[in-house]
Design a protein around this motif. Structure first.
Motif, PDB file in Angstrom:
ATOM      1  N   LEU A 116       0.832  -1.201   0.000  1.00  0.00           N
ATOM      2  CA  LEU A 116       0.000   0.000   0.000  1.00  0.00           C
ATOM      3  C   LEU A 116       0.871   1.258   0.000  1.00  0.00           C
ATOM      4  CD1 LEU A 116      -2.747   1.410   0.188  1.00  0.00           C
ATOM      5  CD2 LEU A 116      -2.618   1.146   2.687  1.00  0.00           C
ATOM      6  N   ALA A 117       1.936   1.235   0.821  1.00  0.00           N
ATOM      7  CA  ALA A 117       2.834   2.391   0.892  1.00  0.00           C
ATOM      8  C   ALA A 117       3.534   2.624  -0.437  1.00  0.00           C
ATOM      9  CB  ALA A 117       3.859   2.185   2.004  1.00  0.00           C
ATOM     10  N   GLU A 118       3.927   1.540  -1.122  1.00  0.00           N
ATOM     11  CA  GLU A 118       4.578   1.668  -2.421  1.00  0.00           C
ATOM     12  C   GLU A 118       3.634   2.330  -3.429  1.00  0.00           C
ATOM     13  OE1 GLU A 118       5.843  -2.186  -3.565  1.00  0.00           O
ATOM     14  OE2 GLU A 118       7.572  -2.228  -2.207  1.00  0.00           O
ATOM     15  N   TRP A 119       2.369   1.938  -3.364  1.00  0.00           N
ATOM     16  CA  TRP A 119       1.396   2.515  -4.291  1.00  0.00           C
ATOM     17  C   TRP A 119       1.149   3.991  -3.973  1.00  0.00           C
ATOM     18  CZ3 TRP A 119      -3.769   4.257  -3.530  1.00  0.00           C
ATOM     19  CH2 TRP A 119      -4.469   4.511  -4.714  1.00  0.00           C
ATOM     20  N   LEU A 120       1.077   4.335  -2.679  1.00  0.00           N
ATOM     21  CA  LEU A 120       0.804   5.712  -2.273  1.00  0.00           C
ATOM     22  C   LEU A 120       1.992   6.639  -2.530  1.00  0.00           C
ATOM     23  CD1 LEU A 120      -1.065   5.088   1.112  1.00  0.00           C
ATOM     24  CD2 LEU A 120      -2.060   5.917  -1.049  1.00  0.00           C
ATOM     25  N   THR A 121       3.197   6.042  -2.644  1.00  0.00           N
ATOM     26  CA  THR A 121       4.400   6.851  -2.854  1.00  0.00           C
ATOM     27  C   THR A 121       4.311   7.668  -4.144  1.00  0.00           C
ATOM     28  OG1 THR A 121       5.757   5.273  -1.640  1.00  0.00           O
ATOM     29  CG2 THR A 121       6.908   6.766  -3.112  1.00  0.00           C
ATOM     30  N   PHE A 132       7.977   4.098   4.739  1.00  0.00           N
ATOM     31  CA  PHE A 132       7.531   2.766   5.150  1.00  0.00           C
ATOM     32  C   PHE A 132       8.230   1.650   4.379  1.00  0.00           C
ATOM     33  CE2 PHE A 132       3.931   5.531   6.264  1.00  0.00           C
ATOM     34  CZ  PHE A 132       3.835   5.230   7.625  1.00  0.00           C
ATOM     35  N   SER A 133       9.047   2.002   3.435  1.00  0.00           N
ATOM     36  CA  SER A 133       9.826   0.985   2.722  1.00  0.00           C
ATOM     37  C   SER A 133      11.118   0.661   3.451  1.00  0.00           C
ATOM     38  CB  SER A 133      10.147   1.456   1.298  1.00  0.00           C
ATOM     39  OG  SER A 133      11.034   2.574   1.332  1.00  0.00           O
ATOM     40  N   TYR A 134      11.493   1.513   4.417  1.00  0.00           N
ATOM     41  CA  TYR A 134      12.730   1.303   5.149  1.00  0.00           C
ATOM     42  C   TYR A 134      12.553   0.197   6.184  1.00  0.00           C
ATOM     43  CZ  TYR A 134      14.003   5.807   3.125  1.00  0.00           C
ATOM     44  OH  TYR A 134      14.264   6.841   2.247  1.00  0.00           O
ATOM     45  N   LEU A 135      13.497  -0.722   6.206  1.00  0.00           N
ATOM     46  CA  LEU A 135      13.410  -1.868   7.100  1.00  0.00           C
ATOM     47  C   LEU A 135      13.428  -1.451   8.567  1.00  0.00           C
ATOM     48  CD1 LEU A 135      13.329  -4.966   7.269  1.00  0.00           C
ATOM     49  CD2 LEU A 135      15.829  -4.955   7.245  1.00  0.00           C
ATOM     50  N   THR A 136      14.240  -0.462   8.894  1.00  0.00           N
ATOM     51  CA  THR A 136      14.314  -0.020  10.289  1.00  0.00           C
ATOM     52  C   THR A 136      12.983   0.534  10.774  1.00  0.00           C
ATOM     53  OG1 THR A 136      15.238   2.053   9.436  1.00  0.00           O
ATOM     54  CG2 THR A 136      16.794   0.444  10.327  1.00  0.00           C
ATOM     55  N   MET A 137      12.325   1.331   9.945  1.00  0.00           N
ATOM     56  CA  MET A 137      11.023   1.884  10.319  1.00  0.00           C
ATOM     57  C   MET A 137      10.002   0.768  10.503  1.00  0.00           C
ATOM     58  SD  MET A 137       8.875   4.231  11.036  1.00  0.00           S
ATOM     59  CE  MET A 137       9.696   5.800  10.678  1.00  0.00           C
TER      60      MET A 137
END
Length: 360
Positions: free
Chosen positions: A5-10, A19-24
């Motif tokens: 979903l975050a990838e689409w909203l980007t 939200f693509s960052y692993l640490t987050m």
């Protein structure tokens, strides 16, 4: 799921890229699992109390445990629900390592659930017959090991990492199946044996999961794996999300499981958690390090093996009672002292395991 979903909203708002960052996502995974456990914990406990799903205490156990009889059990359902929900929300569900791990979580949870159901609901003191429990544990472990072996795409995925030795990386070949099998089944049963005191099993589980998260991150990162001279296995870093979900779910459960416990995890929790730690160690090629970091689990298991073996061969017991945490109780140690000292030992062993990343 939310990753997609975050990838689409980007494309509409670049800030969603965070939200693509692993640490987050790791932080959000811990918090999600923790909040799920804290919110649903009291509800589950009240439900278990209402349904009279309580722990049965052995007549030959320490007298201090008699007061625990009737304490709600099967609280592991809360842990597993939090782990699965958090992983589904924040992990990349196209990653085969995540899917394999979630399969192990759920399948071993089902075995534990059936065992608990028969013991506490059907009032069958034996629960699931031991040979059938072992059969299903073995069937799942062999299936997972075979899948990983036949889908391996590089030699590092089936090599054995030997701690403290820089250039020792033997290829296991078909022995990989045996190593993976014993790691998954052995760890599952070891955690189950350790789960005998309030909070005794869950804290070492959280510690080991935290360490495995570090191993997963390093193993899935080309730069760090080369620097530390450990196998580079692409995409294993996504297992960090599952590990952090275990941490959050475990800490949330500890809120209710700390001495004196309001709820026990039961086999549904202990069998699944142990198998999950085992399969993650297999995926990041750190079976031997898991043996070190999970030293408390190993100690508990060996104490049972020695006790049974000695009694059958010589008619004498080595310990006052096994697993070994009961031995110290019968020696007069208060339960909280046994628990906290075992936690300290676990922390020390986890630090030794982490040291293998650099000392080689």
């Amino acid at each position: 799921m939310l990753v997609w979903l975050a990838e689409w909203l980007t494309q509409f708002e670049p800030s969603f890229n965070v939200f693509s960052y692993l640490t987050m996502r790791s932080i959000l995974s811990i918090l999600t699992a923790l909040l799920i456990s804290l919110y649903f914990g009291p509800k589950l406990i009240r439900y278990l109390q209402r349904m009279q799903i309580g722990q049965t205490v052995r007549d030959d156990g320490p007298e201090s445990h008699f007061s625990k009889s009737g304490t709600p059990t099967m609280g592991g359902l809360l842990i597993l629900a939090a782990i699965v929900a958090s992983s589904v929300l924040w992990a990349d569900l196209s990653n085969k390592y995540v899917l394999v791990t979630l399969f192990v979580v759920i399948s071993y949870g089902v075995i534990g659930f059936v065992d608990d159901y028969r013991k506490v609901i059907r009032k069958d003191s034996k629960g699931l017959i031991a040979r059938w429990k072992y059969f299903w544990q073995s069937a799942i472990a062999i299936t997972v090991a075979a899948y990983l072996f036949f889908t391996a795409q590089q030699p590092e995925e089936t090599a054995l990492v030997v701690p403290f030795f820089k250039d020792v990386l033997p290829q296991l070949g078909a022995l990989y199946l045996l190593v993976a099998y014993f790691t998954i089944v052995g760890t599952s049963n070891a955690v189950n044996l350790t789960d005998g005191l309030d909070g005794l099993a869950i804290v070492p589980t959280v510690m080991v999961a935290g360490a495995l998260a570090i191993f997963a991150y390093m193993t899935g990162n080309a730069n760090f794996s080369e620097y530390l001279n450990i196998p580079y296995i692409p995409q294993t870093s996504e297992l960090v999300i599952v590990c952090t979900a275990i941490i959050g779910a475990g800490l949330g459960f500890l809120w209710f499981n700390t001495y004196p416990a309001q709820v026990f995890m039961g086999d549904v929790g202990s069998l699944a958690l142990g198998a999950t730690l085992g399969v993650i160690a297999v995926l990041v090629r750190q079976e031997l390090v898991l043996f070190i970091m999970g030293g408390v689990f190993v100690m508990e298991t060996i104490s049972v093996i020695l006790q049974v073996g000695s009694y059958k061969l010589r008619g004498q017991r080595i310990f006052r009672m096994a697993p070994i945490h009961h031995h110290y109780e019968l020696k007069g140690w208060p339960e909280p002292r046994v628990i906290v000292r075992f936690w300290i030992i676990s922390l020390m062993l986890v630090l030794v395991g982490l040291a293998t990343l650099k000392i080689r």
